[in-house]
Design a protein around this motif. Sequence first.
Motif, PDB file in Angstrom:
ATOM      1  N   TRP A  76      -1.089  10.203  -1.273  1.00  0.00           N
ATOM      2  CA  TRP A  76      -1.654  11.299  -2.348  1.00  0.00           C
ATOM      3  C   TRP A  76      -1.091  12.517  -1.914  1.00  0.00           C
ATOM      4  N   PHE A  77      -1.269  12.676  -0.628  1.00  0.00           N
ATOM      5  CA  PHE A  77      -0.841  13.908   0.092  1.00  0.00           C
ATOM      6  C   PHE A  77       0.730  14.089  -0.169  1.00  0.00           C
ATOM      7  N   MET A  78       1.561  13.139  -0.051  1.00  0.00           N
ATOM      8  CA  MET A  78       2.639  13.071  -0.314  1.00  0.00           C
ATOM      9  C   MET A  78       3.263  13.889  -1.460  1.00  0.00           C
ATOM     10  N   ILE A  79       2.657  13.623  -2.628  1.00  0.00           N
ATOM     11  CA  ILE A  79       3.064  14.063  -3.658  1.00  0.00           C
ATOM     12  C   ILE A  79       2.210  15.232  -4.277  1.00  0.00           C
ATOM     13  N   GLY A  80       1.607  15.869  -3.261  1.00  0.00           N
ATOM     14  CA  GLY A  80       0.811  17.207  -3.480  1.00  0.00           C
ATOM     15  C   GLY A  80      -0.756  17.097  -4.057  1.00  0.00           C
ATOM     16  N   VAL A  81      -1.309  16.045  -4.009  1.00  0.00           N
ATOM     17  CA  VAL A  81      -2.472  15.937  -4.470  1.00  0.00           C
ATOM     18  C   VAL A  81      -3.397  16.229  -3.280  1.00  0.00           C
ATOM     19  N   VAL A  82      -4.083  17.404  -3.657  1.00  0.00           N
ATOM     20  CA  VAL A  82      -5.011  18.195  -2.395  1.00  0.00           C
ATOM     21  C   VAL A  82      -6.484  18.274  -3.189  1.00  0.00           C
ATOM     22  N   MET A  83      -7.286  17.256  -3.065  1.00  0.00           N
ATOM     23  CA  MET A  83      -8.543  17.335  -3.672  1.00  0.00           C
ATOM     24  C   MET A  83      -9.712  17.009  -2.855  1.00  0.00           C
ATOM     25  N   ILE A  84     -11.013  17.292  -3.294  1.00  0.00           N
ATOM     26  CA  ILE A  84     -12.215  16.937  -2.469  1.00  0.00           C
ATOM     27  C   ILE A  84     -12.314  15.456  -1.735  1.00  0.00           C
ATOM     28  N   PRO A  85     -11.903  14.556  -3.004  1.00  0.00           N
ATOM     29  CA  PRO A  85     -11.964  13.024  -2.933  1.00  0.00           C
ATOM     30  C   PRO A  85     -10.990  12.684  -1.877  1.00  0.00           C
ATOM     31  N   THR A  86      -9.604  13.210  -1.859  1.00  0.00           N
ATOM     32  CA  THR A  86      -8.776  12.873  -0.655  1.00  0.00           C
ATOM     33  C   THR A  86      -9.326  13.249   0.828  1.00  0.00           C
ATOM     34  N   TYR A  87      -9.891  14.341   0.737  1.00  0.00           N
ATOM     35  CA  TYR A  87     -10.256  14.624   2.182  1.00  0.00           C
ATOM     36  C   TYR A  87     -11.515  13.898   2.682  1.00  0.00           C
ATOM     37  N   ALA A 124       4.172   3.181  -2.103  1.00  0.00           N
ATOM     38  CA  ALA A 124       3.346   4.116  -2.074  1.00  0.00           C
ATOM     39  C   ALA A 124       3.021   4.310  -3.944  1.00  0.00           C
ATOM     40  N   ASP A 125       3.965   4.168  -4.663  1.00  0.00           N
ATOM     41  CA  ASP A 125       3.466   4.230  -6.264  1.00  0.00           C
ATOM     42  C   ASP A 125       2.727   3.167  -6.480  1.00  0.00           C
ATOM     43  N   PHE A 126       2.597   1.833  -5.887  1.00  0.00           N
ATOM     44  CA  PHE A 126       1.661   0.959  -6.126  1.00  0.00           C
ATOM     45  C   PHE A 126       0.380   1.455  -5.715  1.00  0.00           C
ATOM     46  N   SER A 127       0.518   2.318  -4.563  1.00  0.00           N
ATOM     47  CA  SER A 127      -0.820   2.491  -4.041  1.00  0.00           C
ATOM     48  C   SER A 127      -1.519   3.622  -4.999  1.00  0.00           C
ATOM     49  N   ARG A 128      -0.885   4.415  -5.392  1.00  0.00           N
ATOM     50  CA  ARG A 128      -1.337   5.607  -6.219  1.00  0.00           C
ATOM     51  C   ARG A 128      -1.754   5.095  -7.592  1.00  0.00           C
ATOM     52  N   ALA A 129      -1.124   3.983  -8.046  1.00  0.00           N
ATOM     53  CA  ALA A 129      -1.273   3.382  -9.417  1.00  0.00           C
ATOM     54  C   ALA A 129      -2.649   2.603  -9.484  1.00  0.00           C
ATOM     55  N   ASN A 130      -2.712   1.998  -8.437  1.00  0.00           N
ATOM     56  CA  ASN A 130      -3.972   1.286  -8.312  1.00  0.00           C
ATOM     57  C   ASN A 130      -5.189   1.810  -7.487  1.00  0.00           C
ATOM     58  N   CYS A 131      -5.273   3.010  -7.307  1.00  0.00           N
ATOM     59  CA  CYS A 131      -6.002   3.791  -6.535  1.00  0.00           C
ATOM     60  C   CYS A 131      -7.506   3.252  -6.703  1.00  0.00           C
ATOM     61  N   LEU A 132      -7.907   3.201  -7.791  1.00  0.00           N
ATOM     62  CA  LEU A 132      -9.454   2.715  -8.094  1.00  0.00           C
ATOM     63  C   LEU A 132      -9.656   1.389  -7.523  1.00  0.00           C
ATOM     64  N   GLY A 133      -9.002   0.449  -7.809  1.00  0.00           N
ATOM     65  CA  GLY A 133      -9.244  -0.718  -7.167  1.00  0.00           C
ATOM     66  C   GLY A 133      -9.194  -1.011  -5.634  1.00  0.00           C
ATOM     67  N   ILE A 134      -8.018  -0.021  -5.159  1.00  0.00           N
ATOM     68  CA  ILE A 134      -7.719  -0.099  -3.813  1.00  0.00           C
ATOM     69  C   ILE A 134      -9.265   0.797  -3.057  1.00  0.00           C
ATOM     70  N   CYS A 135      -9.451   1.499  -3.475  1.00  0.00           N
ATOM     71  CA  CYS A 135     -10.651   2.339  -2.939  1.00  0.00           C
ATOM     72  C   CYS A 135     -11.843   1.565  -3.130  1.00  0.00           C
ATOM     73  N   ALA A 136     -11.825   0.931  -4.349  1.00  0.00           N
ATOM     74  CA  ALA A 136     -13.219   0.219  -4.541  1.00  0.00           C
ATOM     75  C   ALA A 136     -13.462  -0.794  -3.425  1.00  0.00           C
ATOM     76  N   PHE A 137     -12.418  -1.394  -3.044  1.00  0.00           N
ATOM     77  CA  PHE A 137     -12.380  -2.645  -2.086  1.00  0.00           C
ATOM     78  C   PHE A 137     -12.214  -1.874  -0.633  1.00  0.00           C
ATOM     79  N   LEU A 138     -11.581  -0.903  -0.308  1.00  0.00           N
ATOM     80  CA  LEU A 138     -11.337  -0.314   0.963  1.00  0.00           C
ATOM     81  C   LEU A 138     -12.771   0.345   1.475  1.00  0.00           C
ATOM     82  N   VAL A 139     -13.300   0.951   0.780  1.00  0.00           N
ATOM     83  CA  VAL A 139     -14.415   1.921   1.085  1.00  0.00           C
ATOM     84  C   VAL A 139     -15.559   1.223   1.550  1.00  0.00           C
ATOM     85  N   PRO A 140     -16.153   0.145   0.563  1.00  0.00           N
ATOM     86  CA  PRO A 140     -17.256  -0.520   1.396  1.00  0.00           C
ATOM     87  C   PRO A 140     -16.676  -1.709   2.481  1.00  0.00           C
ATOM     88  N   PHE A 141     -15.647  -2.138   2.513  1.00  0.00           N
ATOM     89  CA  PHE A 141     -15.079  -3.183   3.632  1.00  0.00           C
ATOM     90  C   PHE A 141     -15.005  -2.386   4.898  1.00  0.00           C
TER      91      PHE A 141
END
Length: 125
Positions: free
Chosen positions: A67-78, A8-25
């Motif tokens: 992100w929800f696990m640590i309490g980040v509730v923002m529009i991009p997460t939804y 989970a820490d890895f996922s949050r630390a590399n959020c930009l790269g993960i989302c840049a890969f996952l969204v278009p794929f």
Amino acid sequence: MIDLTTIADFSRANCLGICAFLVPFNLLATVQTLIFIGLNRPQSQIFLISGFASLYSGLMVLHVFTWFMIGVVMIPTYVLLLLGTTCLGINIWAVLSPQSLRHILEKIVFWVQKIIGRVQNVAFN
């Protein structure tokens, strides 16, 4: 043993790269699933592409949950959660009931062709 906190820490630390890969794929794989359904491809090919698309969708949903696990509730997460669950739902639908999805796609294509025909008539008159 797998330490989920580290993942989970890895996922949050590399959020930009993960989302840049996952969204278009995720979007491309789901669109490819819809194309395969529309072209009436064999069920084995639909299973394969839906499996990959579901993998991308599932990973996106899990990433958002970190992100929800640590309490980040923002529009991009939804937005990402909505995108992931919608694509996951479409891919599950493609596997469970491809005929009904094909029927819906045919209606959408007919409706779009009808609108384009009206626009062309108005533009050239």
